[in-house]
Design an enzyme around this catalytic site. Structure first.
Site, PDB file in Angstrom:
ATOM      1  N   ASP A   1      41.018  35.623  40.823  1.00 26.51           N
ATOM      2  CA  ASP A   1      40.619  37.046  40.504  1.00 26.51           C
ATOM      3  C   ASP A   1      38.911  36.566  41.091  1.00 26.51           C
ATOM      4  OD1 ASP A   1      40.479  39.467  40.691  1.00 26.51           O
ATOM      5  OD2 ASP A   1      41.401  39.554  38.767  1.00 26.51           O
ATOM      6  N   TRP A   2      38.344  37.610  40.889  1.00 25.65           N
ATOM      7  CA  TRP A   2      36.881  37.628  41.566  1.00 25.65           C
ATOM      8  C   TRP A   2      35.919  37.258  40.153  1.00 25.65           C
ATOM      9  CZ3 TRP A   2      40.504  38.696  45.395  1.00 25.65           C
ATOM     10  CH2 TRP A   2      39.932  38.838  46.160  1.00 25.65           C
TER      11      TRP A   2
END
Ligand SMILES: *[C@@H]1O[C@H](CO)[C@@H](O)[C@H](O)[C@H]1NC(C)=O
Ligand SMILES: *[C@@H]1O[C@H](CO)[C@@H](O)[C@H](O)[C@H]1NC(C)=O
Ligand SMILES: *[C@@H]1O[C@H](CO)[C@@H](O)[C@H](O)[C@H]1NC(C)=O
Ligand SMILES: *[C@@H]1O[C@H](CO)[C@@H](O)[C@H](O)[C@H]1NC(C)=O
Length: 740
Positions: free
Chosen positions: A252-253
């Site tokens: 995920d970012w």
């Protein structure tokens, strides 16, 4: 050594293997391994590393590898449309796709989503969502997924991914694993016991892997005190070995925390490639991954494996063959040079319409026939006067609610508000419409007092934690309607005896105040319908079609009845284990207001007969691991059949549901669990056959000692019905055997 014997049952069908097989992956791997030989080391590192946030047109971009004609990969949100681009279609949220219980619509929605992504040059679309599953009723992002039930969520994952990937885009199953709330999501540890992990949270990801999903996104949170994106237990062991996942895992970012540990744990791609701020833009991979290979802490073979997985996913969906260029930029308004919306509004309208759940309908309040006058009340009846996209990432609750907020959104090309559609309809029926489009109770009462019927619109919103809306930091502070919706309904019910309440909501709303008003004759649940909100609603309100949605989660009488909720803490011990939503209500004898699987129609359905043909061998499922798990798990072991008759006077659809109760020899288990469903559209007096195919998986529990899915011996209870509590046919079958 434990072993098992046999079985026998009512009748016998041949055991047959189905499942997608993995030939697509085999061919893709051959191509990927060949391409790998042509890459130099810089290119390899570039393929696994993002180019930094805003370093390319998409929310995630990697480096191109010219030697094999591999592009800078474009990774883009969201699960309901292409974020930061226009024009695109704003589809109904995942939770509405779940509420249709319609496999064909789930597939059609996925295919249309994928076609738009591909048309815009997006290589990887960041969805669909099976985590959060939705164990916390106020969890901010629950609406991005399909259902709190793992079986329904799993079917929806499978259909959506197949639709997306058939259109040519790589899907991304997210968020893996245990990402059930927004509060502290970047620090919290989800400590999940092994059985609950498998039977609830892993389950829908098994379907995703079985559907050959190209990529998986690991989540921000920790699992058992280890960051999800550097957990050997959940990446290498669970996802890649146990589930046989052959694609790649991206972070995920900014969810990556280490260079070496994440690489060794099984992470394959880092996003967005500017992972920590000191010094600014520092990254864990890129040059640091090369250093880690040079100093011997990450083997070269691990980098080669990352690259092979990423390339194989690209070949799997044929993106090496003339893929469109990216035709928009996320950072300058998103205006695309092509229009990819096609006729997808029709898919939106179908999903929105068939996800509407009729909760209450007394004295034939619905469908509306030719009311002389209709009061239309509430700020949720109209589109935000500032426009449907006035708030970035839909981070406000102004006007009618048609999607939640955060990264899981898209821009509305237009939004048809309920009042707009009702006005168009009323011209045809000669109805006088009296609007009051604020949440002011006095104005609402004046409008309602002079109308034959009043429709009141209320809503409840939530989203991703990086935006706070009206004091809600992603997760909802409570399960009440926003903007004093209860008071609005009460004010109307005090002056009008024929009140219809329409709810737009991200998740459960406590409806007791509204339910207690005798003037409230009907309650219509419209969820988050997307851009065709008003048109879909009037289709149902005016009886053009019967409502056919069913609850994808329980509506309780009070919030505390759920037994779960997001925690303001750094640890969630998942103490409820396998008992969430209806499993918890059933186990504890709690009466919900509207149970899981519930939904009324304008017609009635009669069930008749049940035939149970099951022939299963007790014991663990083993065999070669194929995408999804051990091959035996997906072997067909039987069919349960019932007949459904439309006994009313209008056409309609029934979702016949199959629930199974495990025998007493299994460990403590929920009284019943969804293991099949079929939606049947039937004309009046037409009858149809609901046939539920069972696999070994459907009869198994996760055995923590054996570390296998196991079919227990004993008598299985079979429940077929119209909801989890409206059981119309019952039966049982026995799996005999002994251990030696
Ligand atoms: C690797 O290949 C690229 C072409 O994609 C080239 O530009 C670059 O110079 C090469 N790097 C090395 C170290 O050979
Ligand atoms: C997390 O810890 C629990 C309790 O020890 C254990 O049952 C479970 O298997 C662990 N999960 C993972 C993914 O390691
Ligand atoms: C190897 O290099 C990586 C990346 O710079 C670094 O994180 C790691 O600590 C180094 N390990 C050793 C043993 O030097
Ligand atoms: C939303 O509504 C509030 C309250 O009426 C108002 O102050 C605000 O300007 C609105 N915001 C947008 C973007 O429409």
């Amino acid at each position: 050594m434990q072993h098992l014997l046999l079985c026998v049952l009512a009748t016998t069908t041949a055991v047959q293997a189905y499942g997608l097989g993995s030939s697509g992956w085999d061919v893709a791997y051959l191509k990927a391994l060949e391409a790998l030989q042509k890459l130099n080391q810089t290119e390899k590192v570039g393929i696994v590393t993002g180019v930094t946030w805003k370093g390319g047109p998409c929310v995630g971009n990697t480096y191109a590898a010219e030697s094999i004609g591999y592009p800078s990969l474009c990774l883009q949100d969201s699960p309901l449309g292409v974020r930061f681009a226009n024009p695109v279609t704003a589809f109904p949220a995942g939770i509405n796709a779940g509420a249709t219980w319609d496999r064909n619509l789930m597939y059609a929605r996925g295919a249309a989503l994928g076609a738009e992504a591909k048309g815009l040059g997006v290589n990887v679309q960041l969805g669909p969502v099976a985590g959060p599953l939705g164990k916390n009723p106020g969890g901010g992002r629950n609406w991005e997924g399909f259902s709190v039930d793992p079986y329904l969520s799993g079917v929806a994952m499978e259909e959506t991914i197949q639709g997306m990937q058939d259109s040519g885009v790589q899907a991304c199953a997210k968020h893996w694993l245990g990402n059930e709330q927004e509060h502290n999501r970047e620090t919290i540890s989800s400590n999940i016991d092994d059985r609950a992990a498998h039977e609830l949270y892993v389950w829908p990801f098994m379907n995703a892997v079985k559907a050959n999903v190209a990529s998986v996104m690991c989540s921000y949170n920790k699992v058992n005190e280890t960051w999800a994106c550097e957990s050997h237990a959940i990446l290498n062991k669970l996802m890649k070995s146990e589930l046989g996942f052959r694609g790649y895992i991206m972070s995920d970012w900014n969810a990556q925390h280490t260079t070496v540990k994440s690489a060794l744990a099984g992470l394959d791609m880092t996003m967005p490639g500017s992972d920590f701020s000191s010094p600014p833009g520092s990254i864990f991979w890129g040059p640091n991954l090369q250093k880690a290979i040079d100093n011997g802490s990450v083997p070269q073979s691990r980098l080669d494996d990352m690259v092979t997985r990423i390339l194989a996913a690209w070949y799997l969906v044929d993106q090496d063959e003339e893929y469109p260029e990216v035709s928009f930029s996320s950072w300058n308004g998103g205006k695309a040079s092509v229009d990819v919306t096609d006729d997808h509004a029709a898919v939106v309208r179908s999903v929105a319409r068939d996800s509407i759940i009729l909760l209450k309908n007394e004295e034939g309040a619905l469908p509306l026939r030719r009311p002389r006058s209709l009061a239309v009340i509430g700020s949720d009846a109209i589109v935000n006067p500032d426009g449907p996209n006035a708030c970035s990432d839909r981070g406000c609750d102004n006007g009618t609610l048609a999607m939640g907020w955060g990264s899981g959104t898209a821009q509305f090309p237009y939004l048809i508000g309920p009042l707009h559609a009702i006005l168009a309809q009323s011209e045809r029926t000669g109805t006088q419409v009296i609007p009051s489009t604020t949440d002011d109770t006095a104005a609402a009462a004046s409008a309602a007092a002079v109308a034959e019927t009043a429709v009141v619109f209320i809503n409840s919103d939530s989203g991703e934690g990086f935006i706070t809306v009206e004091g809600n930091k992603g997760d909802r502070n409570n399960l009440d309607p926003w903007h004093d919706g209860n008071k609005l309904v009460q004010a109307v019910a005090a002056v009008n005896k024929n009140v219809i309440v329409v709810v737009h909501s991200v998740g459960p709303v406590i409806l007791e105040t509204i339910f207690a008003e005798p003037s409230v004759k009907a309650i219509v649940w419209a969820g988050l319908p997307g851009q065709e909100s008003g048109s879909a609603l009037t289709d149902v309100l005016y009886g053009k079609v019967s409502p056919s949605g069913k609850r994808p989660y329980t509506i309780a009488k009070q919030r505390s009845d759920y037994g779960t909720g997001w925690v303001n803490a750094e640890v969630d011990d998942f103490k409820e284990s396998i008992f969430i939503d209806y499993r918890h209500f059933d186990e504890n004898g709690l009466m919900p207001r509207y149970e899981f699987g519930f939904g009324l129609s304008y017609t009635t359905f009669e069930y008749s007969g049940i035939s149970i043909l099951v022939s299963a061998r007790a014991g663990p499922s083993t065999g070669k691991v194929i995408p999804g798990g051990p091959s035996e798990l997906f072997e067909r072991v039987g069919t349960i059949i019932t007949h459904v008759l439309n006994s009313g006077s209008v056409a309609g659809a029934e979702v016949a549901q199959l629930y199974i109760g495990l025998p007493y020899s299994a460990p403590w288990s929920p009284p019943k669990q969804l293991r099949g469903f079929q939606k049947l559209w039937l004309q009046p007096m037409q009858s149809g056959v609901a046939a539920f195919a069972l696999t070994r998986r459907d009869l198994s529990y996760w055995d923590v000692k054996m570390q296998k899915w196991v079919i227990p011996v004993g008598t299985f209870r079979v429940y077929v019905g119209s909801s989890s509590r409206d059981i119309r046919q019952e039966g049982s079958f026995t799996v005999r055997g002994r251990w030696f």
